[in-house]
Each structure stands twice: as structure tokens, then as C-alpha cells.
Design a protein around this motif. Structure first.
Motif, PDB file in Angstrom:
ATOM      1  N   ALA A  64       0.830  -1.208   0.000  1.00 35.91           N
ATOM      2  CA  ALA A  64       0.000   0.000   0.000  1.00 35.91           C
ATOM      3  C   ALA A  64       0.864   1.257   0.000  1.00 35.91           C
ATOM      4  N   VAL A  65       1.954   1.232   0.745  1.00 42.49           N
ATOM      5  CA  VAL A  65       2.800   2.426   0.833  1.00 42.49           C
ATOM      6  C   VAL A  65       3.495   2.684  -0.501  1.00 42.49           C
ATOM      7  N   LYS A  66       3.746   1.626  -1.258  1.00 45.58           N
ATOM      8  CA  LYS A  66       4.330   1.815  -2.599  1.00 45.58           C
ATOM      9  C   LYS A  66       3.335   2.500  -3.523  1.00 45.58           C
ATOM     10  N   ARG A  67       2.085   2.080  -3.431  1.00 45.97           N
ATOM     11  CA  ARG A  67       1.059   2.663  -4.312  1.00 45.97           C
ATOM     12  C   ARG A  67       0.680   4.076  -3.885  1.00 45.97           C
ATOM     13  N   CYS A  68       0.792   4.322  -2.594  1.00 44.71           N
ATOM     14  CA  CYS A  68       0.285   5.587  -2.062  1.00 44.71           C
ATOM     15  C   CYS A  68       1.261   6.127  -1.019  1.00 44.71           C
ATOM     16  N   PRO A  69       2.440   6.558  -1.495  1.00 45.77           N
ATOM     17  CA  PRO A  69       3.514   6.914  -0.550  1.00 45.77           C
ATOM     18  C   PRO A  69       3.177   8.122   0.332  1.00 45.77           C
ATOM     19  N   HIS A  70       2.272   8.969  -0.119  1.00 43.21           N
ATOM     20  CA  HIS A  70       1.957  10.150   0.689  1.00 43.21           C
ATOM     21  C   HIS A  70       0.724   9.946   1.554  1.00 43.21           C
ATOM     22  N   GLY A  71       0.239   8.738   1.579  1.00 41.51           N
ATOM     23  CA  GLY A  71      -0.948   8.447   2.373  1.00 41.51           C
ATOM     24  C   GLY A  71      -0.676   8.515   3.865  1.00 41.51           C
ATOM     25  N   VAL A  72      -1.765   8.597   4.616  1.00 42.37           N
ATOM     26  CA  VAL A  72      -1.662   8.618   6.074  1.00 42.37           C
ATOM     27  C   VAL A  72      -1.920   7.203   6.587  1.00 42.37           C
ATOM     28  N   PHE A  73      -0.921   6.620   7.253  1.00 38.54           N
ATOM     29  CA  PHE A  73      -1.060   5.258   7.796  1.00 38.54           C
ATOM     30  C   PHE A  73      -1.306   5.339   9.292  1.00 38.54           C
ATOM     31  N   LEU A  74      -2.393   4.734   9.723  1.00 39.87           N
ATOM     32  CA  LEU A  74      -2.739   4.789  11.148  1.00 39.87           C
ATOM     33  C   LEU A  74      -2.918   3.384  11.699  1.00 39.87           C
ATOM     34  N   ARG A  75      -2.562   3.212  12.963  1.00 35.48           N
ATOM     35  CA  ARG A  75      -2.816   1.944  13.648  1.00 35.48           C
ATOM     36  C   ARG A  75      -4.290   1.909  14.071  1.00 35.48           C
ATOM     37  N   PRO A  76      -4.902   0.751  14.078  1.00 39.26           N
ATOM     38  CA  PRO A  76      -6.323   0.682  14.458  1.00 39.26           C
ATOM     39  C   PRO A  76      -6.545   1.058  15.922  1.00 39.26           C
ATOM     40  N   ARG A  77      -7.672   1.697  16.182  1.00 44.86           N
ATOM     41  CA  ARG A  77      -8.092   2.000  17.566  1.00 44.86           C
ATOM     42  C   ARG A  77      -9.416   1.267  17.786  1.00 44.86           C
ATOM     43  N   MET A  78      -9.288  -0.019  18.016  1.00 39.20           N
ATOM     44  CA  MET A  78     -10.453  -0.904  18.061  1.00 39.20           C
ATOM     45  C   MET A  78     -11.503  -0.436  19.061  1.00 39.20           C
ATOM     46  N   GLU A  79     -11.037   0.041  20.211  1.00 45.94           N
ATOM     47  CA  GLU A  79     -12.025   0.437  21.220  1.00 45.94           C
ATOM     48  C   GLU A  79     -12.923   1.567  20.728  1.00 45.94           C
ATOM     49  N   ARG A  80     -12.329   2.505  20.034  1.00 47.93           N
ATOM     50  CA  ARG A  80     -13.102   3.618  19.495  1.00 47.93           C
ATOM     51  C   ARG A  80     -14.095   3.125  18.433  1.00 47.93           C
ATOM     52  N   TYR A  81     -13.651   2.177  17.606  1.00 47.52           N
ATOM     53  CA  TYR A  81     -14.539   1.663  16.563  1.00 47.52           C
ATOM     54  C   TYR A  81     -15.732   0.936  17.193  1.00 47.52           C
ATOM     55  N   LEU A  82     -15.454   0.238  18.285  1.00 50.00           N
ATOM     56  CA  LEU A  82     -16.540  -0.491  18.946  1.00 50.00           C
ATOM     57  C   LEU A  82     -17.539   0.470  19.582  1.00 50.00           C
ATOM     58  N   GLU A  83     -17.005   1.596  20.079  1.00 51.32           N
ATOM     59  CA  GLU A  83     -17.872   2.615  20.660  1.00 51.32           C
ATOM     60  C   GLU A  83     -18.845   3.151  19.603  1.00 51.32           C
ATOM     61  N   ILE A  84     -18.305   3.486  18.440  1.00 48.31           N
ATOM     62  CA  ILE A  84     -19.145   3.989  17.347  1.00 48.31           C
ATOM     63  C   ILE A  84     -20.096   2.890  16.872  1.00 48.31           C
ATOM     64  N   SER A  85     -19.583   1.674  16.839  1.00 51.28           N
ATOM     65  CA  SER A  85     -20.394   0.539  16.416  1.00 51.28           C
ATOM     66  C   SER A  85     -21.659   0.442  17.272  1.00 51.28           C
ATOM     67  N   LYS A  86     -21.492   0.636  18.574  1.00 48.35           N
ATOM     68  CA  LYS A  86     -22.645   0.583  19.484  1.00 48.35           C
ATOM     69  C   LYS A  86     -23.680   1.636  19.102  1.00 48.35           C
ATOM     70  N   GLU A  87     -23.209   2.836  18.761  1.00 46.95           N
ATOM     71  CA  GLU A  87     -24.140   3.903  18.370  1.00 46.95           C
ATOM     72  C   GLU A  87     -24.919   3.502  17.124  1.00 46.95           C
ATOM     73  N   ILE A  88     -24.211   2.900  16.179  1.00 41.58           N
ATOM     74  CA  ILE A  88     -24.863   2.500  14.921  1.00 41.58           C
ATOM     75  C   ILE A  88     -25.935   1.436  15.194  1.00 41.58           C
ATOM     76  N   PHE A  89     -25.579   0.468  16.028  1.00 38.80           N
ATOM     77  CA  PHE A  89     -26.534  -0.600  16.314  1.00 38.80           C
ATOM     78  C   PHE A  89     -27.719  -0.100  17.136  1.00 38.80           C
ATOM     79  N   THR A  90     -27.501   0.954  17.904  1.00 43.24           N
ATOM     80  CA  THR A  90     -28.620   1.565  18.620  1.00 43.24           C
ATOM     81  C   THR A  90     -29.626   2.143  17.625  1.00 43.24           C
TER      82      THR A  90
END
Ligand SMILES: [Mg+2]
Length: 391
Positions: A64-90
């Protein structure tokens, strides 16, 4: 086909979109969430800007970095995703209790029964989409169809921010042009197998000599043909909040043999993994329970870096617990149990640690085993003098 109204709601580039939501300076930029470009990890989610560079989820981060060298690479923040997930399921559950999660950001909703309350199925789909936009701040793609298979297909057709209705009358024509890999349950292995026989599209599948398909795929052939004409009677099954999935065995007589104990742990792990897959769950903590002849009971647990439903991963965690923590050399046991807990729904990101090909191979193998298990109704391994207490 029955007169049902099934929605499939799928968040667009979920992890990446949450990152943009939390940091608006990322808006419009190619954002990739997943493994670091230096490591062996893969991209778990790519923003649509990143996708224009040819990056997609499950692609090795190094590529991915070869195809998109100027991209922003972030590590996952699973807890935050789960928090939002709860809102969606609500939001989902405000419209219907019949919500079947497929992953943290994706679900089937059966809205057949709530049409009188909230308007037409299409009104409900649009209302859900609007509320996710307004309350959560993210976009979702929605498919509406008479069954799960078609609804899932529909939500994918105009991503991102899509809303697609597949009507009864246009099913065949919509399906005929699609690659066979789009059919539910057709994994990479089956797709290759079909392609080798010149069956590329769903239309090709319907035109193929039936007997050839039955010879090669057995019972699975009928299932494929049902999906190829858009039939799918599976109900939307709301998930009950189980806290753990476990199996244990009390031995008819105490067992001290290390090899034999490991075989039993393997068997239990397979069973647990199979049950997780059947319920669309991934467990993060694997617990091994051992009871000694004097009835003392010990449990040891191992928390994995990511949730899993893979037989291989659960088995190796359980084996490790047995050999390193509980299996004091030569000591006999009267009971062993394996349990998985700390659930997340499928799609929790196994891709973190494994390459795309490894994951695909592992999943294909699990699928084959699952089919065998379902066919014979039980695990085929190990008979013997065991008394089973399935929890
Ligand atoms: Mg999604």
C-alpha cells in the motif's frame, strides 16, 4: 419468494471513516488503517481517496505504501470503533429488534413487520441512513431486497453512500452479469474451481450442465443454483448476547498421556471455533480449564492480540496453555475444557497479523470443515471412551 423486506446496512470504509471523523484534518486525504508499512501487516480499511491509488483492504501495508507513498497510515483504535459501532446498532434497534450483526459495522435488518409503523421499507432504509449521518456523522451504504443475499449484494453496488433497491422482477438480470465469487459462500477456492470450468459469471453457472455441478460440488451445487436465481430463505437471526462459547469433556478414566491430552484439547478447540463461526462471533480470550483427579480445578487464559474464530489460532492458543501452564509433566487430568470469550463480531481484523493469502487459506479450510461438520452433524474426530458435557 416470500414477501420480506431485508436491509443490509454497511458502513463505508468504517475504520478509516472513524479516523477522519475524529480528526477532520484528514478529510480528503488517503487514509489507511492497519499494519505499519514496515511490518508484515495488512490494510484493514482504506478511505475512498486511498482506493483511487489502488489500495484496498487486506492488501499488505508494504504494498500500500508503494502505491500511495503520501498516504496517512494509522494503527487501528479498536475500542473507538466499537464505541461507534454501538451507536450505529442503537440506531438499527430503534427501528427493529431483528438485527443480525455481521461485523462491527455491518448488519442485516428484517423490517418486514415494522413497515406500518415507519412507512415503506424504502422509507425505513433512508431514515436509518439519515440518522447514521446525522447522529453518528458517518456514511453507510444500504441495500434493500427480499432476502439477505440480495440485500448484501445491493448495498455493495453503489458504495460509498449508496442506496440500492433490488426488486423482485429484476433479480435475474442483476445477477447474471456478476462474477460467481459474489455468490454467498463461494470462497476463493470454489471460485477458482468454477472458473477453471469456464464458469465466470452467475449467468454461466445457470447455463452449466447441472449434472457436472452435482458431480463436482455435491449438495453444495443445489445451494449455489438457488443463490444464482436469487433464492435465499435464511431468516435474519438476532444475536443473543452470549458471553462465552465453550466445550468441556470429563474423561471416563483419568488421562496422563501428554499426547492424548493434546489431542483432546485440539478437538475441543475445533469445536469452539466451529461454534463461533456458526454464530458469526470472534473471541479474543481463550481459556483452558483442567480438573485434576482430586477435583481441584485450574483455569488459565490467554488474550490474543486480535479476536478470532479460526480453528488454527484457537487450537494453538489452547495447546500453549496446556503445555506451558497446566500440563505439569505426567500429572493426570480428569477434565479438560476450552472456552472463548470477549466477543466481537466477525471482521474484527484478523488481517492484522497475517497476510491476505494466509488468512484466505485458513478461512477456506475452516469453511470446508464446517461443511463437513454440518453434513454429519458432529465432529468426526476422536471417538473413544469419552463422556461429553457440552455447555
Ligand atoms: Mg463496511
Amino acid at each position: 419468494m416470500s414477501d420480506r423486506a431485508i436491509l443490509h446496512v454497511d458502513m463505508d470504509a468504517f475504520y478509516a471513516s472513524v479516523e477522519v471523523l475524529d480528526d477532520p484534518s484528514l478529510r480528503g486525504k488517503p487514509v489507511m488503517v492497519g499494519g505499519t508499512p514496515e511490518g508484515r501487516g495488512v490494510v484493514a480499511a482504506a478511505s475512498y481517496e486511498a482506493r483511487t491509488f489502488g489500495v484496498h483492504s487486506a492488501m499488505p501495508a508494504a504494498q500500500a505504501v508503494k502505491r500511495c507513498p503520501h498516504g496517512v497510515f494509522l494503527r487501528p483504535r479498536m475500542e473507538r470503533y466499537l464505541e461507534i459501532s454501538k451507536e450505529i446498532f442503537t440506531v438499527f434497534r430503534d427501528f427493529t429488534p431483528l438485527v443480525e450483526p455481521l461485523s462491527v459495522d455491518e448488519a442485516f435488518l428484517d423490517v418486514t413487520g415494522c413497515r406500518r409503523l415507519f412507512g415503506s421499507a424504502e422509507d425505513i432504509g433512508r431514515a436509518i441512513k439519515d440518522r447514521i449521518g446525522r447522529d453518528v456523522g458517518l456514511t453507510a451504504s444500504v441495500g434493500l431486497a427480499p432476502n439477505k443475499f440480495l440485500a448484501k449484494l445491493a448495498s455493495d453496488l453503489e458504495k460509498p453512500d449508496g442506496f440500492v433497491v433490488i426488486e423482485e422482477g429484476e433479480v435475474r438480470e442483476r445477477l447474471a452479469v456478476l462474477p460467481v465469487g459474489k455468490l454467498w459462500g463461494v470462497g476463493k477456492v470454489t471460485e477458482r474451481e468454477l472458473n477453471r470450468r469456464g464458469i465466470i459469471t452467475v449467468g454461466d453457472l445457470l447455463a452449466a450442465p447441472r449434472q457436472d455441478l452435482v458431480d463436482r460440488f455435491g449438495d453444495h451445487a443445489a445451494h449455489l443454483l438457488q443463490l444464482a436465481v436469487g433464492h435465499d430463505e435464511r431468516p435474519v437471526v438476532p444475536v443473543h448476547e452470549a458471553k462465552s462459547v465453550g466445550n468441556e469433556i470429563t474423561f471416563a478414566s483419568d488421562i496422563a498421556d501428554a499426547e492424548e491430552l493434546r489431542g483432546i484439547v485440539d478437538h475441543l478447540a475445533e469445536k469452539v471455533a466451529w461454534r463461533l463461526r456458526r454464530h458469526g462471533l470472534c473471541g479474543r480470550t481463550i481459556v483452558l480449564k483442567a480438573r485434576y483427579p482430586d477435583f481441584t480445578t485450574h483455569t488459565r487464559s490467554h488474550t490474543l492480540p486480535h479476536p478470532t474464530q479460526s480453528t488454527t489460532e484457537i487450537r494453538s492458543a489452547a495447546r500453549e496453555l496446556l503445555t506451558e501452564r497446566l500440563g505439569r509433566r505426567g500429572r493426570a487430568l480428569r477434565l479438560l475444557g476450552v472456552t472463548a470469550s470477549h466477543f466481537e463480531h466477525e471482521g474484527g481484523g484478523q488481517g492484522e497479523l497475517f497476510t491476505d493469502a494466509e488468512v484466505a487459506r485458513d478461512q477456506d479450510l475452516d469453511r470446508v470443515m464446517d461443511r463437513v461438520n454440518e453434513k454429519f452433524g458432529k465432529m468426526l474426530r476422536r471417538g473413544g471412551p469419552l463422556r461429553r458435557n457440552d455447555r
